[in-house]
Design a protein around this motif. Structure first.
Motif, PDB file in Angstrom:
ATOM      1  N   GLY A  79       0.809  -1.215   0.000  1.00  0.00           N
ATOM      2  CA  GLY A  79       0.000   0.000   0.000  1.00  0.00           C
ATOM      3  C   GLY A  79       0.838   1.258   0.000  1.00  0.00           C
ATOM      4  N   ASN A  80       0.168   2.386   0.139  1.00  0.00           N
ATOM      5  CA  ASN A  80       0.868   3.660   0.311  1.00  0.00           C
ATOM      6  C   ASN A  80       0.020   4.598   1.151  1.00  0.00           C
ATOM      7  N   PHE A  81       0.664   5.611   1.705  1.00  0.00           N
ATOM      8  CA  PHE A  81      -0.028   6.580   2.542  1.00  0.00           C
ATOM      9  C   PHE A  81      -0.807   7.598   1.707  1.00  0.00           C
ATOM     10  N   THR A  82      -0.394   7.789   0.462  1.00  0.00           N
ATOM     11  CA  THR A  82      -0.886   8.902  -0.349  1.00  0.00           C
ATOM     12  C   THR A  82      -1.592   8.445  -1.607  1.00  0.00           C
ATOM     13  N   VAL A  83      -2.294   9.383  -2.232  1.00  0.00           N
ATOM     14  CA  VAL A  83      -2.780   9.226  -3.594  1.00  0.00           C
ATOM     15  C   VAL A  83      -1.590   9.443  -4.526  1.00  0.00           C
ATOM     16  N   GLY A  84      -1.541   8.703  -5.626  1.00  0.00           N
ATOM     17  CA  GLY A  84      -0.450   8.916  -6.578  1.00  0.00           C
ATOM     18  C   GLY A  84       0.549   7.784  -6.557  1.00  0.00           C
TER      19      GLY A  84
END
Length: 343
Positions: free
Chosen positions: A51-56
């Motif tokens: 996953g990631n913390f941000t959009v993009g």
């Protein structure tokens, strides 16, 4: 949510960020509460979330592919779970590379499907059952979905881009964060710093203070010899197209002209004709990303595709043993989960 992130998300906070701060606070409250209160369905197989913390874009897809390849070497049978950007299937659907287009399943699932079966659906538990029952998958990799809280995650590996970090550090709509970092760290098993740069250093320190292991990796272009010495019109519809342009140069190609497009962009015939005509007039080759190529596979002419070079990239961990460690920890968490159920 628009597919193209506002540029101010990646800059120092200004009046727009402060004007949007009440909305960001409301979004952060709802997102954090949703992650904390969610009832996550437990799946009868280990689940690793990339996953990631941000959009993009942060480089999740190459990491997911690398983890699947390592899982296979460990004699596991991996399968991918993906929502699919723009995907149109209500019921779980197994991606067919030959027949499915990116408009129907999304570009990332098409790339993932070259390496393992992919179930596309917002109902990840149903997709997991389909992969397990129909395809014999015994190790599930979620490409994104970290914040969705639909199923229980045995190991959440959060990827942070070293060049862009978490942008201005604000939550949507004032910034790119999907929830406050402190709320997301609670559910993070490990943090993967991707690439070179210092923009991620602050969040890396925050994760380290929270006791989360920090790993490092970078992307490497494959087939560099094909690009060496060639001059290109480079175009890309991804989260951070500048990373792609730089990678072409690092691989030995010369980017004479750049054409950035919005993330997950579907190209019209007029756009492809303009790209081809400009490249021909300037004596340049055409090059794009693997994700863009996946979208073009069912939309561009054979002549355009024949002229097109595609930059393939691999995720390479700085320490060779890290993927195996993450997979083993995922398996251990799954075994502990099973023991608790029996107890």
């Amino acid at each position: 949510m628009a597919s193209e992130a506002p540029p101010f998300w990646w800059e120092e906070p200004d009046w727009r960020v402060f004007a949007l701060s009440p909305l960001s606070a409301a979004y952060a409250f709802v997102a954090g509460r949703g992650m904390r209160r969610a009832r996550r369905e437990k799946i009868e197989a280990p689940v690793l979330c990339i996953g990631n913390f941000t959009v993009g874009g942060t480089g999740k897809t190459p990491v997911a592919i690398a983890m699947a390849e390592h899982a296979r070497r460990m004699r596991l049978k991996p399968g991918f779970l993906s929502r699919g950007h723009g995907g149109s299937f209500a019921e779980p659907h197994i991606v067919n590379i030959k027949h499915d287009s990116a408009r129907h399943v999304g570009d990332e699932p098409l790339l993932l499907a070259e390496h393992a079966p992919v179930a596309v659906t917002p109902h990840r538990a149903a997709g997991a059952r389909l992969l397990m029952e129909n395809h014999g998958c015994d190790f599930l990799i979620m490409d994104d979905g970290f914040q969705s809280a639909r199923i229980h995650i045995d190991y959440a590996l959060v990827v942070v881009d070293a060049r862009y970090g978490i942008g201005n550090g604000r939550v949507i709509p004032g910034g790119p964060l999907r929830a406050r970092v402190v709320d997301q760290l609670v559910f993070t098993s490990g943090l993967l710093k991707m690439g070179d740069g210092t923009a991620a250093d602050a969040v890396v320190r925050q994760a380290a203070r929270a006791g989360r292991p920090i790993f490092e990796a970078h992307t490497e272009p494959s087939g560099k010899e094909r690009l060496a010495g060639k001059r290109y019109l480079a175009f890309a519809g991804i989260g951070h197209p500048e990373k792609f342009f730089d990678t072409v140069e690092e691989a030995g190609g010369e980017v004479a002209l750049k054409r950035p497009f919005p993330d997950h962009h579907f190209y019209g015939e007029d756009e492809l004709a303009e790209l081809a005509a400009t490249a021909r007039a300037e004596g340049l080759g055409l090059i794009t990303t693997a994700k863009d190529a996946a979208r073009l596979r069912h939309g561009a002419s054979k002549d355009f595709l024949d002229r097109l070079d595609v930059l393939e990239i691999d995720a390479v961990f700085e320490l060779d043993h890290v993927p195996e460690r993450i997979i083993e920890e995922t398996l251990d968490a799954w075994r502990q989960r099973k023991l608790k159920l029996k107890g």
